[in-house]
Design a protein around this motif. Structure first.
Motif, mmCIF file in Angstrom:
data_model
loop_
_atom_site.group_PDB
_atom_site.id
_atom_site.type_symbol
_atom_site.label_atom_id
_atom_site.label_comp_id
_atom_site.label_asym_id
_atom_site.label_seq_id
_atom_site.Cartn_x
_atom_site.Cartn_y
_atom_site.Cartn_z
ATOM 1 N N UNK A 47 -36.394 -31.677 -57.741
ATOM 2 C CA UNK A 47 -35.180 -31.657 -56.923
ATOM 3 C C UNK A 47 -35.571 -31.504 -55.459
ATOM 4 N N UNK A 48 -34.731 -32.049 -54.578
ATOM 5 C CA UNK A 48 -35.049 -32.049 -53.153
ATOM 6 C C UNK A 48 -34.937 -30.638 -52.585
ATOM 7 N N UNK A 49 -35.965 -30.206 -51.821
ATOM 8 C CA UNK A 49 -35.904 -28.884 -51.203
ATOM 9 C C UNK A 49 -35.644 -28.997 -49.706
ATOM 10 N N UNK A 50 -36.454 -29.804 -49.024
ATOM 11 C CA UNK A 50 -36.232 -29.974 -47.591
ATOM 12 C C UNK A 50 -36.969 -31.229 -47.141
ATOM 13 N N UNK A 51 -36.490 -31.792 -46.051
ATOM 14 C CA UNK A 51 -37.192 -32.966 -45.559
ATOM 15 C C UNK A 51 -38.534 -32.506 -45.019
ATOM 16 N N UNK A 52 -39.526 -33.341 -45.175
ATOM 17 C CA UNK A 52 -40.902 -32.965 -44.849
ATOM 18 C C UNK A 52 -41.072 -32.688 -43.362
ATOM 19 N N UNK A 53 -41.750 -31.573 -43.056
ATOM 20 C CA UNK A 53 -42.078 -31.294 -41.671
ATOM 21 C C UNK A 53 -43.346 -32.068 -41.327
ATOM 22 N N UNK A 54 -43.534 -32.321 -40.039
ATOM 23 C CA UNK A 54 -44.774 -32.930 -39.583
ATOM 24 C C UNK A 54 -45.558 -31.874 -38.817
ATOM 25 N N UNK A 55 -46.875 -32.105 -38.686
ATOM 26 C CA UNK A 55 -47.740 -31.091 -38.087
ATOM 27 C C UNK A 55 -47.205 -30.622 -36.739
ATOM 28 N N UNK A 56 -46.621 -31.567 -35.942
ATOM 29 C CA UNK A 56 -46.186 -31.164 -34.596
ATOM 30 C C UNK A 56 -45.020 -30.167 -34.664
ATOM 31 N N UNK A 57 -44.313 -30.147 -35.765
ATOM 32 C CA UNK A 57 -43.215 -29.192 -35.893
ATOM 33 C C UNK A 57 -43.700 -27.745 -35.888
ATOM 34 N N UNK A 58 -44.964 -27.539 -36.234
ATOM 35 C CA UNK A 58 -45.476 -26.173 -36.375
ATOM 36 C C UNK A 58 -46.056 -25.596 -35.091
ATOM 37 N N UNK A 59 -46.210 -26.441 -34.063
ATOM 38 C CA UNK A 59 -46.774 -25.962 -32.795
ATOM 39 C C UNK A 59 -48.039 -25.127 -33.033
ATOM 40 N N UNK A 60 -48.972 -25.739 -33.745
ATOM 41 C CA UNK A 60 -50.237 -25.032 -33.990
ATOM 42 C C UNK A 60 -50.898 -24.672 -32.665
#
Ligand code: ZN
Length: 465
Positions: free
Chosen positions: A260-273
């Motif tokens: 079942x769908x949980x959340x749309x996939x984050x991309x690395x830039x979303x995390x502000x590493x």
């Protein structure tokens, strides 16, 4: 319509064997103790505290990387992966981004080589517990931070897996390897090994990768296999009916056996590493790494190949998958026990009970069994008693006065009594119902558990002929 090719990459989170958490001194022995009893200012993310990397976790990660033939770069560093979630008290997770502990390895799975992109270290999050159930809608959520800051190794493969079977075999091989080198107990029921496959499909012959979905936190091999089969089928149906596959994170519902769908996939830039400012980059001592490399034990694939020279594949499949069983087998055989009889005993009696005696005692027990000094049932009892008390099989046999009766004249009296007492079964057998012999043998064993079953059976056959 051409058929589909399945493409799977896998992230596996493994809890290395350590006494304390990744960056503080909190004990990890208390994961199941009352919530929030194993926490401190560091794993709670209070301002001004300083995290210190756990050397045992670094060592487990390097050993794993070496066993997977990875390269260990000279420098490695920790980074902050920023996101907000209630089980993450700091608001970020300390992980590794562009300079992981190791890169470019591989694992042999059956006849295929699965490339390993990286093995890095990070910390686990806490656990959310949602009160209520489907009937009484959850109105409250609780958080247990005992797990927050527990070390995790993340083992990331390239998308080299091509089926649910292969993905499961990969995870099983990885578990065997982690246990063999002592890097982790890798107990899936305790959450020490969690698999996260990312799955896409493409037309056979196509070189481009399809849109993938990622399944989170799968904690059994069975669930892993089923979840992938389900997901492949779901994607195939979508694409064949002209719908798109959306890149997203999905969960596995064990009860309903579906994803079942949980959340749309984050991309690395979303995390502000960004580099963790409180931990200086690590420069790993090459001499130490070489020392760890030399100390690695024989790996499961090599050991299995060696066992296959001595034993049939079915026995190797069980014994070669578990370091303790393989050690037991090899010690017993080194003490003079016959290979196949020992392997069969381990597969049938030791593996299902999980009760291990020393290899030396096992050799003694197999010898007693082969001499006919004990019946199989008695040997089973001796085994359990020896594991419990630590006494030798010979001592236990002597004390119980176990000994198998094989004397035909003694057994003949017994066989006659059994036939007299079971006239119907005897008549059935004589009229051709061969399975009536089972009832006769059962009665015989009840009257004389120490009777040698082979000799007794021959006598019954002779008397009924
Ligand atoms: Zn702590």
């Amino acid at each position: 319509m051409s058929s589909w090719e399945v493409v799977i990459g896998m992230e596996v989170h493994v809890q290395p064997k350590t006494k304390s958490k990744m960056f503080c001194g909190c004990s990890i022995a208390g994961l199941n103790e009352p919530p929030n009893t194993h926490v401190c200012e560091i794993c709670l993310g209070m301002p001004g505290v300083l995290p210190v990397p756990n050397k045992a976790a670094v060592e487990a990660c390097i050993k794993t990387a070496l066993a997977l033939s990875c390269e260990i770069p000279q420098h490695t560093k920790f980074d902050r992966k920023n996101y907000m979630y209630p089980d993450l008290p700091k608001g970020y997770q300390i992980s590794q981004y562009d300079l992981p502990m190791s890169v470019n390895g591989y694992l042999e799975v059956g006849a295929s080589r699965v490339r390993i992109r990286r093995v890095h270290l990070e910390e686990d999050t806490g656990k959310l517990i949602h009160a209520g159930d489907k009937l009484h809608k959850a109105s409250e959520s609780y958080v247990d931070l005992n797990r927050a800051g527990v070390p995790l190794m993340e083992i990331v493969s390239e998308p080299d897996l091509r089926s649910a079977d292969q993905a499961r075999d990969y995870a099983m091989e990885l578990r065997a390897l982690l246990r063999a080198i002592g890097a982790s107990e890798a107990d899936m029921e305790k959450g020490q090994l969690r698999a996260e496959p990312n799955i896409s499909i493409r037309r056979v012959g196509s070189q481009e990768l399809g849109v993938k979905t990622e399944l989170k936190n799968i904690n059994s091999f069975r669930a892993l296999h089923r979840a992938i089969l389900y997901e492949v089928d779901r994607q195939q149906q979508a694409l064949e009916s002209g719908r798109a596959v959306v890149q997203e994170t999905r969960g596995w519902d064990e009860t309903e056996q579906r994803t079942f769908s949980q959340r749309s996939k984050e991309f690395a830039e979303d995390y502000r590493y960004f580099p963790e400012p409180d931990i200086p980059p690590l420069e790993l001592d090459r001499a130490w790494i070489e020392e760890l490399r030399r100390a690695l034990p024989e790996l499961p694939s090599v050991r299995r190949a060696r066992l296959l020279d001595q034993l049939p594949a079915a026995q190797v499949a069980v014994i070669g998958a578990d370091r303790d069983l393989a050690d037991l087998y090899e010690t017993a055989v080194a003490k003079g026990a016959p290979a196949l009889a020992t392997a069969n005993w381990i597969v049938n009696e030791v593996a299902p009970t999980g009760k291990l005696m020393s290899g030396e005692y096992l050799a003694e027990l197999i010898d007693l069994l082969q001499q006919g000094a004990v019946t199989r049932d008695q040997a089973r009892e001796v085994h359990l008693e020896s594991v419990e008390t630590g006494r030798t099989p010979a001592e236990i046999v002597a004390e119980h006065g176990y000994s198998q009766v094989s004397d035909p004249s003694e057994l003949r009296v017994l066989a006659e009594a059994v036939i007299d007492a079971n006239p119907k079964a005897a008549a059935d057998y004589r009229s051709g119902k061969k399975q009536a012999m089972q009832a006769l043998m059962a009665d015989l064993r009840k009257r004389a558990p120490q009777a040698n079953p082979k000799v007794a059976n021959e006598l019954l056959l002779k008397l009924l002929a």
